[in-house]
Design a protein around this motif. Structure first.
Motif, mmCIF file in Angstrom:
data_model
loop_
_atom_site.group_PDB
_atom_site.id
_atom_site.type_symbol
_atom_site.label_atom_id
_atom_site.label_comp_id
_atom_site.label_asym_id
_atom_site.label_seq_id
_atom_site.Cartn_x
_atom_site.Cartn_y
_atom_site.Cartn_z
ATOM 1 N N MET B 1 35.230 28.701 46.824
ATOM 2 C CA MET B 1 35.429 30.122 46.247
ATOM 3 C C MET B 1 35.898 31.571 47.469
ATOM 4 O O MET B 1 37.316 31.889 46.658
ATOM 5 N N THR B 2 34.985 31.122 48.280
ATOM 6 C CA THR B 2 35.376 31.948 48.960
ATOM 7 C C THR B 2 36.945 32.025 49.922
ATOM 8 O O THR B 2 37.750 33.042 50.022
ATOM 9 N N ARG B 3 37.430 30.815 50.244
ATOM 10 C CA ARG B 3 38.750 30.376 50.927
ATOM 11 C C ARG B 3 39.851 30.689 49.865
ATOM 12 O O ARG B 3 40.402 31.393 50.155
ATOM 13 N N ALA B 4 39.856 30.647 48.500
ATOM 14 C CA ALA B 4 40.556 30.748 47.451
ATOM 15 C C ALA B 4 40.661 32.727 47.470
ATOM 16 O O ALA B 4 41.551 33.132 47.106
ATOM 17 N N ARG B 5 39.335 33.195 47.587
ATOM 18 C CA ARG B 5 39.538 34.523 47.594
ATOM 19 C C ARG B 5 40.115 35.130 48.959
ATOM 20 O O ARG B 5 40.798 36.336 48.565
ATOM 21 N N THR B 6 39.804 34.921 49.718
ATOM 22 C CA THR B 6 40.944 34.731 50.556
ATOM 23 C C THR B 6 42.482 34.915 51.084
ATOM 24 O O THR B 6 42.714 35.716 51.786
ATOM 25 N N SER B 7 42.894 33.695 50.448
ATOM 26 C CA SER B 7 44.017 32.831 50.259
ATOM 27 C C SER B 7 44.596 34.362 49.026
ATOM 28 O O SER B 7 46.411 34.752 49.501
ATOM 29 N N LEU B 8 44.060 34.159 48.508
ATOM 30 C CA LEU B 8 44.573 35.767 47.121
ATOM 31 C C LEU B 8 45.060 36.906 48.107
ATOM 32 O O LEU B 8 45.817 38.286 47.391
ATOM 33 N N LEU B 9 43.866 36.943 49.089
ATOM 34 C CA LEU B 9 43.552 38.956 49.197
ATOM 35 C C LEU B 9 45.132 39.319 49.519
ATOM 36 O O LEU B 9 44.620 40.567 49.186
ATOM 37 N N PRO B 10 45.429 38.967 50.821
ATOM 38 C CA PRO B 10 46.801 39.230 50.905
ATOM 39 C C PRO B 10 48.081 39.923 49.727
ATOM 40 O O PRO B 10 48.277 41.145 49.995
ATOM 41 N N TYR B 11 48.369 39.083 49.299
ATOM 42 C CA TYR B 11 48.405 39.490 47.118
ATOM 43 C C TYR B 11 48.248 40.465 46.759
ATOM 44 O O TYR B 11 49.209 40.983 46.311
ATOM 45 N N LEU B 12 46.857 40.596 46.860
ATOM 46 C CA LEU B 12 46.543 41.566 45.655
ATOM 47 C C LEU B 12 46.615 42.942 46.374
ATOM 48 O O LEU B 12 46.987 44.122 46.122
ATOM 49 N N LEU B 13 46.423 43.034 47.929
ATOM 50 C CA LEU B 13 46.747 44.438 48.483
ATOM 51 C C LEU B 13 48.177 45.010 48.569
ATOM 52 O O LEU B 13 48.746 46.020 48.904
ATOM 53 N N LEU B 14 49.336 43.270 48.432
ATOM 54 C CA LEU B 14 50.609 43.536 48.639
ATOM 55 C C LEU B 14 50.848 44.306 47.423
ATOM 56 O O LEU B 14 51.763 44.264 46.990
ATOM 57 N N ALA B 15 49.760 43.832 46.146
ATOM 58 C CA ALA B 15 50.620 44.165 44.663
ATOM 59 C C ALA B 15 50.927 45.381 44.585
ATOM 60 O O ALA B 15 51.663 45.725 43.411
ATOM 61 N N PRO B 16 49.937 46.740 44.495
ATOM 62 C CA PRO B 16 50.749 47.916 44.500
ATOM 63 C C PRO B 16 52.088 48.135 44.863
ATOM 64 O O PRO B 16 52.238 49.015 44.023
ATOM 65 N N SER B 17 52.156 47.973 45.895
ATOM 66 C CA SER B 17 53.451 48.446 46.507
ATOM 67 C C SER B 17 54.673 47.542 46.087
ATOM 68 O O SER B 17 55.554 48.651 45.865
ATOM 69 N N LEU B 18 54.240 46.312 45.843
ATOM 70 C CA LEU B 18 55.455 45.599 44.966
ATOM 71 C C LEU B 18 55.499 46.322 43.607
ATOM 72 O O LEU B 18 56.912 46.210 43.178
#
Lengths: 350, 284
Positions: B1-18
């Motif tokens: 669960m925690t790991r899934a969230r960590t691996s998603l985090l970079p994409y979530l942070l990139l999302a606004p700029s994309l």
């Protein structure tokens, strides 16, 4: 081939005097190590010889030619840098050929010299590769081959082995010594590693605070240091300096009484860790063993003499353990007596 | 669960700029492609035909290319010389760099107006030349009758305005090259020019590539400086897009011009990426 005369070279960085009137003569074909702790000025001196650093005063004469104001490129030197400085955009072959090409050597000579240098350093099979594909040790070999390919009269080396791991350093050290002995190149070698300096050099110039504090053969520097600094810096473990009181020209070390070079007062007895015989407690200098480190070839004992910590080398199978008290009998003729105040060596007899 | 969230985090942070880029770059780009390829809602090459057939098309294409071919190399040469000189400074390097980069803070239209003030009939240049007795009275430099003078006026303004961005990239690049390489070359007998040519320049290749791509793409988009100095006496591609959009009220042809600039920019980028590629084995 050429000798190197460094005459009264001084270097000031603003108000800081980095080199204080250094005079040093390196004979033709000799290998001299500049040894000292970081900040002692050894690299600055080497760079002044190379012309990469300006000097405040003094002269550099190589092979009878005053090169003090000659630009680096016209000094005809070769140098090995600490970070190798092997050009990343050139193949190993082009790296080794670089100096020859700058001299305008013809293709035949370039090929012959590159081949010779590469064979000497055992890197013939790497000639087509780029440095990025090489290990640290291989890059180091390329840097040395590049320097030797021009058959320089003088070779300058700035901590060339310090970036290698311990095993590789040992191997490279032996190789370097063999290669440079064969080439007969006059070499100045900067290092802070006393083992390297001892192992490689014909003579060692020990530097401290911008001065050369002793310039002698490795064994003389090791056995007869001219100051507590040299004795402490050269050799591992460093030399022991035991404070002893002298009365009537005799130094009292526990049960032992040894002739001292002063009539009375306090002196330091400089004694190497291996220059003690282990005797019974009441037959020598009482030594309180605190730690025993079995190091394979020998055991290193750290302990207390009166209130000083000293180190003693014992046979590998020594039975003495921490907490025991034994006696030490120093090898008398190897003791170096030092002035307790100034830390400089005293004459051997008063 | 925690790991899934960590691996998603970079994409979530990139999302606004994309999302931002998609909304304000990708969508307009697709719309421009659509606009340029349609007429009255039907697929048609008419806009491109009108663009190519226009009287100003060939001059603007030629002017833009000649301008890029003169300005960009000049900027690289100047920036290399300036960056190399900066390297030699022991004192005040930052101040000199700061002064040299002042034009970066000036908008291109303002830069054009500055040069207009210098170069117009009664500008500073003519006043100086008159004072020196070189010319008798106000002499026009910026008309269609003086195309060479006009061209070099634009070149001067562009070089003044945008060399600093190349300089900044090259200064950063030079600082990444360890000093030992030049020292080693010097020890082995290389002269300063040889060191520059055989050591510095090849090792500077990645920075040169970046600077060239950035500068060339921007140079193909040159507009405001040209417009301020020469108006339509010196037509360029983006200027034509502007004229078709505003004066002629024809968005389709303007879009065709815009697409042409996009294609040229992409092509030049691909060219630099290939021509100035540093093979991985030659990277330091």
């Amino acid at each position: 081939m050429a000798d190197i005369q460094i005459e009264r070279v001084r270097k000031d960085f603003g108000a800081v005097r980095a080199l204080d009137e250094i005079t040093l003569h390196v004979a033709d074909g000799e290998f001299v190590a500049l040894l000292g702790p970081s900040g002692c000025g050894k690299t600055t001196l080497l760079r002044i010889v190379a012309g990469l650093e300006t000097r405040t005063a003094g002269r550099i004469v190589i092979g009878g030619r005053d090169l003090s104001d000659v630009p680096t490129r016209n000094r005809g030197l070769a140098m090995v840098f600490q970070n190798y400085a092997v050009f990343p955009h050139m193949t190993v072959y082009e790296n080794i050929a670089f100096g020859l090409r700058m001299q305008g050597a013809d293709t035949t000579r370039v090929q012959a010299q590159v081949k010779r240098a590469a064979e000497l350093l055992h890197i013939e099979m790497l000639l087509d590769r780029y440095p990025a594909k090489l290990s640290g040790g291989q890059r180091q070999r390329v840097a040395v081959a590049r320097a030797l390919a021009v058959e320089p009269p003088v070779l300058l080396m700035d901590e060339p082995l310090s970036n290698l791991d311990a095993l590789l350093r040992l191997e490279m050290r032996a190789d370097l010594k063999a290669i440079l002995q064969e080439a007969g190149t006059t070499t100045i070698y900067v290092t802070h590693d006393q083992t390297e300096a001892m192992g490689l050099a014909d003579r060692i110039a020990v530097m401290h605070g911008g001065r050369i504090v002793q310039f002698d053969t490795p064994m003389a520097v090791y056995g007869r240091p001219q100051s507590t600094f040299v004795g402490g810096f050269v050799g591992s473990p460093p030399m022991n300096f035991i404070k002893v009181d002298v009365t009537g020209g005799q130094a009292k070390l526990g049960a032992l009484s040894l002739p001292a070079p002063v009539a009375s007062g306090s002196v330091l007895a400089g004694i190497r860790a291996e220059d003690f015989a282990l005797v019974e407690r009441d037959k020598g200098l009482p030594f309180n063993v605190l730690v025993v480190e079995p190091l394979g070839s020998h055991a290193l004992m750290t302990g207390r003499v009166a209130d000083q910590i000293i180190r003693v080398v014992a046979p590998p199978d020594t039975a003495h353990a921490a907490g025991t008290e034994i006696g030490l009998a120093p090898v008398q003729q190897r003791i170096v007596w030092m002035d307790a105040g100034s830390g400089t060596a005293l004459g051997r007899s008063a | 669960m925690t790991r899934a969230r960590t691996s998603l985090l970079p994409y979530l942070l990139l999302a606004p700029s994309l999302l931002f880029l998609a909304a304000l770059f990708l969508v307009p780009l697709l719309q421009t492609i659509g606009l340029s390829l349609t007429e009255n809602g039907e697929l048609s090459p008419a806009n491109y035909q009108r663009m190519v057939g226009d009287l100003n098309f060939v001059p603007s294409l030629r002017n833009t290319f000649v301008l890029v071919l003169v300005v960009v190399p000049a900027q690289v040469v100047f920036a290399l010389a300036m960056a190399t000189m900066l390297q030699k400074l022991r004192l005040g390097r930052d101040i000199v760099l700061w002064i040299w980069t002042i034009p970066l803070g000036v908008s291109d239209l303002a830069a054009g107006l500055v040069w207009l003030a210098i170069l117009q009939d009664r500008g500073y240049l003519n006043s100086a030349l008159m004072a020196l007795g070189v010319i008798d009275g106000p002499t026009p430099w910026l008309t269609y009758e003086t195309p060479v003078a006009l061209f070099f006026s634009v070149v001067a303004a562009e070089v003044w305005r945008a060399t600093a961005i190349v300089l900044v990239i090259l200064v950063a690049g030079l600082q990444l090259i360890p000093r030992e390489y030049a020292e080693a070359a010097e020890v082995f007998g290389a002269r300063p020019w040889t060191i520059f040519r055989r050591i510095t320049l090849p090792l500077l290749r990645p920075s040169l590539q970046t600077a060239l791509i950035l500068r060339t793409v921007l140079a193909f988009e040159v507009f405001a400086v040209v417009y301020a100095i020469g108006g339509r006496n010196f037509p360029v591609l983006v200027g034509e897009a502007f004229v078709w959009q505003t004066d002629n009220q024809n968005t389709g042809v303007a879009a065709a011009y815009a697409m042409l600039v996009v294609v040229i920019s992409l092509a030049s980028t691909v060219f630099y990426l290939r021509a100035l590629r540093t093979p991985p084995e030659q990277q330091p």
